[in-house]
Design an enzyme around this catalytic site. Structure first.
Site, PDB file in Angstrom:
ATOM      1  N   GLU A 125      -1.063 -10.532   3.307  1.00  0.00           N
ATOM      2  CA  GLU A 125      -0.686  -9.690   4.440  1.00  0.00           C
ATOM      3  C   GLU A 125      -0.908 -10.431   5.751  1.00  0.00           C
ATOM      4  O   GLU A 125      -0.044 -10.459   6.629  1.00  0.00           O
ATOM      5  CB  GLU A 125      -1.487  -8.390   4.417  1.00  0.00           C
ATOM      6  CG  GLU A 125      -1.056  -7.428   3.315  1.00  0.00           C
ATOM      7  CD  GLU A 125      -1.974  -6.222   3.185  1.00  0.00           C
ATOM      8  OE1 GLU A 125      -1.529  -5.215   2.624  1.00  0.00           O
ATOM      9  OE2 GLU A 125      -3.142  -6.299   3.625  1.00  0.00           O
TER      10      GLU A 125
ATOM     11  N   GLY B 216      -6.193  -2.524  -0.664  1.00  0.00           N
ATOM     12  CA  GLY B 216      -5.337  -2.762  -1.828  1.00  0.00           C
ATOM     13  C   GLY B 216      -5.396  -4.183  -2.346  1.00  0.00           C
ATOM     14  O   GLY B 216      -4.659  -4.532  -3.274  1.00  0.00           O
TER      15      GLY B 216
ATOM     16  N   LYS C 203      -8.010  -4.031   6.978  1.00  0.00           N
ATOM     17  CA  LYS C 203      -6.997  -3.972   5.926  1.00  0.00           C
ATOM     18  C   LYS C 203      -7.533  -4.662   4.680  1.00  0.00           C
ATOM     19  O   LYS C 203      -8.487  -5.402   4.748  1.00  0.00           O
ATOM     20  CB  LYS C 203      -5.704  -4.662   6.389  1.00  0.00           C
ATOM     21  CG  LYS C 203      -4.962  -3.890   7.472  1.00  0.00           C
ATOM     22  CD  LYS C 203      -3.694  -4.609   7.952  1.00  0.00           C
ATOM     23  CE  LYS C 203      -2.790  -5.069   6.857  1.00  0.00           C
ATOM     24  NZ  LYS C 203      -2.355  -3.976   5.965  1.00  0.00           N
ATOM     25  N   GLY C 204      -6.884  -4.413   3.560  1.00  0.00           N
ATOM     26  CA  GLY C 204      -7.267  -5.097   2.332  1.00  0.00           C
ATOM     27  C   GLY C 204      -7.849  -4.199   1.273  1.00  0.00           C
ATOM     28  O   GLY C 204      -8.324  -4.680   0.245  1.00  0.00           O
TER      29      GLY C 204
ATOM     30  N   GLY D 189       0.813  -1.208   0.000  1.00  0.00           N
ATOM     31  CA  GLY D 189       0.000   0.000   0.000  1.00  0.00           C
ATOM     32  C   GLY D 189       0.840   1.248   0.000  1.00  0.00           C
ATOM     33  O   GLY D 189       2.071   1.214   0.054  1.00  0.00           O
ATOM     34  N   SER D 190       0.152   2.388  -0.024  1.00  0.00           N
ATOM     35  CA  SER D 190       0.829   3.668  -0.196  1.00  0.00           C
ATOM     36  C   SER D 190       1.667   4.072   1.011  1.00  0.00           C
ATOM     37  O   SER D 190       2.638   4.821   0.870  1.00  0.00           O
ATOM     38  CB  SER D 190      -0.202   4.759  -0.502  1.00  0.00           C
ATOM     39  OG  SER D 190      -1.170   4.852   0.539  1.00  0.00           O
TER      40      SER D 190
ATOM     41  N   ASP E  10       3.285  -2.623   8.149  1.00  0.00           N
ATOM     42  CA  ASP E  10       2.251  -2.432   7.132  1.00  0.00           C
ATOM     43  C   ASP E  10       1.313  -1.313   7.543  1.00  0.00           C
ATOM     44  O   ASP E  10       1.245  -0.933   8.722  1.00  0.00           O
ATOM     45  CB  ASP E  10       1.459  -3.729   6.939  1.00  0.00           C
ATOM     46  CG  ASP E  10       0.812  -3.833   5.560  1.00  0.00           C
ATOM     47  OD1 ASP E  10       0.889  -2.857   4.789  1.00  0.00           O
ATOM     48  OD2 ASP E  10       0.233  -4.902   5.275  1.00  0.00           O
ATOM     49  N   GLY E  11       0.587  -0.790   6.585  1.00  0.00           N
ATOM     50  CA  GLY E  11      -0.425   0.217   6.842  1.00  0.00           C
ATOM     51  C   GLY E  11      -1.756  -0.419   7.204  1.00  0.00           C
ATOM     52  O   GLY E  11      -1.871  -1.637   7.367  1.00  0.00           O
TER      53      GLY E  11
END
Length: 288
Positions: free
Chosen positions: A148, A142, A139-140, A70-71, A126-127
């Site tokens: 992940e 992306g 999350k997810g 992710g970003s 992780d983001g």
């Protein structure tokens, strides 16, 4: 960790995060917990600050490191590559959580392997799309939620990096909950998921176009790196029982996994207008 544990709901892992939140920060942690960004930093600049800090604070030579997708995770990967190139870090091996992250890491010369070679990680970074006061995550967004979770659940420390826009009172309304499902009879599975009591009232939407965004950007069904589909669950109210929802989703036949990461966060590094703050272990209690 036994393979059976990965098949169980993540909601059954670990102790409640409120207990971790109450731990008293050490003096060194407090000194590093608040870093003031320059005035009017953009969202990308905030993401870079937390991405770099996560590597600076938690990655040491000789570690096995999980690389998120992710970003925001992009900047953690960038920082790891910089420190390896400069020689500040040595003997690092990393496990990427998506094809996009693998390509970025390879371009930076970061040595890679998979869980097949290394089942235990020292740290994963992780983001997240949402973080609640218990440090439970959605999350997810992306599309990489399965890889992940498989990687990050095996880390001794899972460090989450976000800007303050991702903080929420309760999971659900702020960001759709992704659920990865098998292509076989996918509409049946979508309806089954939507009918679960723990997610009652949600609108289940099949992701279309690119798997890396939950905004429809094509006419074809989105396909993950694993060849599966994604159903995004849209909520108007917070999920009442996150642990129950995680359990029911995981136990639904046809569901591969879901985007709730419960009881996994070691620390959350947050960038906002007042600087960088740390919640969780060696940080402060959740303030939102």
């Amino acid at each position: 960790m036994p393979a059976a544990l990965l098949a169980s709901s993540v909601s059954l892992r670990a102790t409640p995060l409120r207990a971790a939140n109450r731990r008293v920060a050490s003096k060194s942690a407090v000194r590093s917990a608040v870093v003031a960004p320059r005035a009017m930093a953009s969202q990308d600049e905030l993401k870079k600050l937390v991405g770099y800090k996560s590597v600076d604070d938690h990655v040491e030579s000789g570690m096995v490191v999980g690389l998120g997708t992710g970003s925001t995770a992009y900047f953690a990967v960038e920082r790891l590559g910089e420190k390896l190139k400069s020689g500040e870090l040595k003997d690092i091996i990393a496990i990427p959580t998506s094809e996009r992250t693998r390509e970025q890491a390879e371009s930076l010369g970061i040595p890679l392997c998979t869980l097949n070679e290394k089942s235990v990680l020292d740290v994963a970074i992780d983001g997240a799309d949402e973080v609640d006061p218990d440090l439970a995550l959605v999350k997810g967004g992306g599309g990489a939620l399965l890889r992940e979770k498989m990687v990050e659940v095996m880390a001794k420390k899972f460090v989450v990096i976000v800007d303050e826009s991702k903080l929420c009172k309760g999971l659900g309304p702020g960001f759709p909950l992704p659920v990865e499902i098998t292509p076989f009879c996918h509409m049946h599975t979508l309806r089954t998921v939507a009918a679960l009591p723990s997610v009652a009232g949600c609108e289940a939407v099949l992701r279309m176009g690119s798997s890396s965004t939950n905004k429809p950007d094509g006419d074809n069904i989105a396909v993950t790196d694993n060849g599966n589909y994604i159903v995004d669950l849209h909520f108007k109210e917070p999920i009442k029982d996150v642990n129950k929802a995680a359990e029911e989703l995981k136990n639904t036949v046809g569901v591969v996994d879901h985007g709730m990461f419960v009881g996994m966060s070691y620390q959350v590094i947050v960038a906002g207008k007042d600087g960088i703050k740390v919640a969780g272990t060696d940080g402060e209690p959740a303030w939102w």
